[in-house]
Each structure stands twice: as structure tokens, then as C-alpha cells.
Design an enzyme around this catalytic site. Structure first.
Site, PDB file in Angstrom:
ATOM      1  N   HIS A  59       2.659  51.311  28.891  1.00 39.24           N
ATOM      2  CA  HIS A  59       3.568  50.432  28.678  1.00 39.24           C
ATOM      3  C   HIS A  59       4.377  51.036  27.159  1.00 39.24           C
ATOM      4  O   HIS A  59       3.611  50.597  26.211  1.00 39.24           O
ATOM      5  CB  HIS A  59       3.063  49.034  28.426  1.00 39.24           C
ATOM      6  N   CYS A  86       8.341  41.818  22.392  1.00 43.09           N
ATOM      7  CA  CYS A  86       7.044  40.820  22.189  1.00 43.09           C
ATOM      8  C   CYS A  86       7.565  39.642  21.063  1.00 43.09           C
ATOM      9  O   CYS A  86       8.140  40.181  20.073  1.00 43.09           O
ATOM     10  CB  CYS A  86       5.859  41.496  21.664  1.00 43.09           C
ATOM     11  N   ASN A 106      12.041  47.305  25.979  1.00 43.23           N
ATOM     12  CA  ASN A 106      11.044  48.100  26.472  1.00 43.23           C
ATOM     13  C   ASN A 106      11.877  49.310  27.008  1.00 43.23           C
ATOM     14  O   ASN A 106      13.146  49.284  26.708  1.00 43.23           O
ATOM     15  CB  ASN A 106      10.630  47.468  27.963  1.00 43.23           C
ATOM     16  N   HIS A 129       7.586  50.803  24.285  1.00 47.00           N
ATOM     17  CA  HIS A 129       8.752  49.846  23.782  1.00 47.00           C
ATOM     18  C   HIS A 129       9.532  51.192  23.021  1.00 47.00           C
ATOM     19  O   HIS A 129       8.884  52.066  22.330  1.00 47.00           O
ATOM     20  CB  HIS A 129       8.500  48.880  22.835  1.00 47.00           C
ATOM     21  N   ARG A 153       9.778  39.307  33.463  1.00 51.87           N
ATOM     22  CA  ARG A 153       8.828  38.614  32.419  1.00 51.87           C
ATOM     23  C   ARG A 153       8.918  39.023  31.031  1.00 51.87           C
ATOM     24  O   ARG A 153       9.364  38.540  30.099  1.00 51.87           O
ATOM     25  CB  ARG A 153       7.447  38.765  32.913  1.00 51.87           C
ATOM     26  N   ASP A 154       8.525  40.352  30.569  1.00 54.76           N
ATOM     27  CA  ASP A 154       8.426  40.832  29.378  1.00 54.76           C
ATOM     28  C   ASP A 154       9.991  41.008  28.781  1.00 54.76           C
ATOM     29  O   ASP A 154      10.384  40.812  27.790  1.00 54.76           O
ATOM     30  CB  ASP A 154       7.759  42.224  29.385  1.00 54.76           C
TER      31      ASP A 154
END
Length: 306
Positions: A211, A244, A253, A213, A19-20
Site C-alpha cells: 500500500h 491518513c 494514495n 502513498h 474508505r481510505d
């Protein structure tokens, strides 16, 4: 031989690559290729994955096939598939699928929340209470991510008091978990330690996730700081892909394989089969037709042959 920080120490890695990771890629993955990616991740021992988002496909075209992808995934592998939702309409879509968990996002700064979700942080907080209610009625766990918990690309510093107040108010709705997200990669370990403690003190027994990055090359150091601060659930993306799509200069990430190596060499069990995961990393590079940011795929595990 690596020494364990504590006997039986264990961390859970939540794989967010499907997903991300993919949402910010120019190479389009159709449903079959996404399914292949997820099956490869399952084969490497990862069991909890954020795989879809129930958002406007015009804004995030890579995620337009959420329902079809979930329908295609195996339900007999012990996996838990997570879907991102941003409004009650997304929840209604999600609850008609086989998704196991939901994740909602509120941005800790108002400007970024408006850029990301088209409404104020206050509006998203109000929506969160409705979304949490819908999820609880359906008996589907719903976690909450507080994006830009360490800094905003538009407003700069996010005051700790602002983050703590938001977390405290959001916790009243009973999230399954609260994640502190460094959406633009500005955090450093000392600030991770400080913010994790402050938020934990504010939300009581609500489990925390982090989470990170790697925009400024501090992501893995921040993950280790979070672990040392008591966080036992960490997000990562295979190869370090993603970011994002609404954050300026967003990069990937932290790489799942690099995080798994860091934890394993520190004596923390993750359940990840690194050789199998590295095979997936190399496969991913072939699909994207470029090198991925992760470094373990280039250097290899240590000791040699491990």
C-alpha cells in the site's frame, strides 16, 4: 505493443477509494453517493474493495455509515468488500454485517500508533491476536496492515529489524495477508525491494500486499518495485484521493487508473477496464469539485483511442 514480463502475468488491485480515499476528504459523501461510487468501480472491473471502517465516527465522520452502506451494496457482482477494524468492538460490529473481509492496522512505530489508535504498538499487537481469533471463529478472512513500514512522521526512520520483528510476531496469529504500507509516502524502490524480501523471509508463506502513498511522487515506482519483488496484490485509490487523517501533510494514495495503466503497458493483466475507470475518475472530480491527483485522466491512455 507492450511486452509481458511473463506469460499470464496478473496483479490484483485492491481499490481503497471508498474508505481510505474518502476518509480524508472535506466533501461529505452520503450513503447513496458512496454506493454510486462503488457501483461505478465495479463496472470498471474492480472486484476487491476496502469500502468501510468500523471506527469511532467522531474521529472519522466520513465512515459513520458503515452498516448502512454494506447493506445497500450488491452481493451478486463477484465483489469482495473489506472493512477496516481497529479493536475488538469494531470486529463485533463488522461481523454483524455482510462484509467479506476484515483488515486490522498496527503501526510499525510506537509514537504514530499512539497518535493513530490511542495505544502503543505492543497494545495493538495484543489486540491483533484477539481480533484474529474472533475473525477465524467467524470464518471471515482478516488481513493485517503494518502502517508506516517505511518511515514515521514522528520518529523518522523505522529500523528494518523493528519491522521484521513486528511482522514475524504478528504472523503467528495467522493473518490472511500482510500489507506493508508506506503511510506517509517516504519509500523508494530500493527500500521496497529490501523490505519486501526481509518480511517475506520472516513470515513464510503468508501472502504479502503493498500500500503506497504518492506524497513524494515515488508511489508508482514503488508499486512496480513491489511487483518485481514478487508482490501480486497492490492497493490504489481512484483518482489518487485520500490519505491518513492522522499523518501530518498526508497526501493521496497511488491512483488506481495510473497503476492499472502502468501494469497493463508492462504486460500485467489487472482486469480493469481503463475507459470505464476514467469515466469514474471524471465523475469523482465533479463530486469533489476539484481535480484529482491522478494523471491518466488528464493525459489519456496510450496508444490514442486505447
Amino acid at each position: 505493443m507492450a511486452m509481458a514480463e511473463a506469460p499470464g502475468a496478473r496483479a490484483e488491485i485492491v481499490e481503497v477509494g471508498p474508505r481510505d480515499g474518502l476518509q480524508n476528504e472535506s466533501v461529505h459523501f452520503d450513503t447513496a453517493r458512496k454506493r454510486d461510487f462503488i457501483l461505478r468501480l465495479l463496472d470498471s472491473g474492480l472486484r476487491r474493495m476496502e469500502v468501510v471502517s468500523f471506527v469511532n465516527p467522531k474521529r472519522v465522520p466520513q465512515m459513520a455509515d458503515a452498516e448502512a452502506l454494506l447493506e445497500s451494496l450488491p452481493q451478486d457482482r463477484g465483489a469482495r468488500y473489506v472493512g477496516l477494524v481497529l479493536n475488538p468492538r469494531g470486529v463485533e460490529r463488522a461481523l454483524r454485517t455482510a462484509v467479506h473481509e476484515l483488515n486490522f492496522v498496527i503501526v510499525a512505530s510506537d509514537t504514530f500508533n499512539r497518535k493513530n489508535q490511542g495505544v502503543s504498538t505492543g497494545d495493538s499487537l495484543a489486540a491483533w491476536f484477539e481480533i484474529a481469533r474472533l475473525a477465524q471463529e467467524a470464518k471471515v478472512p482478516c488481513g493485517l496492515t503494518l502502517a508506516a513500514s517505511f518511515g514515521c512522521p514522528y520518529e523518522g526512520e523505522v529500523p528494518l529489524s523493528q519491522l521484521v520483528e513486528l511482522a514475524q510476531r504478528a504472523a503467528e496469529a495467522g493473518p490472511a495477508e500482510i500489507a506493508l504500507a508506506d503511510t506517509i509516502g517516504v519509500a523508494v524502490p530500493a527500500e521496497v525491494t529490501r523490505r519486501v524480501k526481509a518480511v517475506r523471509d520472516a513470515v513464510g508463506g503468508t501472502p504479502l500486499r503493498c500500500h503506497f502513498h504518492n506524497t513524494r511522487n515515488t508511489g508508482l515506482a514503488n508499486a512496480w518495485a513491489a511487483w518485481q519483488a514478487g508482490v501480486r496484490v497492490l492497493d490504489a485509490s481512484a483518482g489518487g484521493i485520500g490519505g491518513c487523517p492522522f499523518a501530518p501533510s498526508a497526501t493521496g494514495n497511488i491512483p488506481t487508473e495510473d497503476l492499472a495503466y502502468l501494469l497493463s503497458r508492462s504486460g500485467v493483466e489487472t482486469g480493469v477496464d481503463l475507459p470505464r475507470l476514467l469515466e469514474t475518475t471524471h465523475w469523482l472530480e465533479a463530486q469533489l469539485q476539484r481535480p484529482v491527483p491522478g494523471l491518466l485522466g488528464r493525459a489519456g491512455p496510450f496508444p490514442p483511442g486505447a
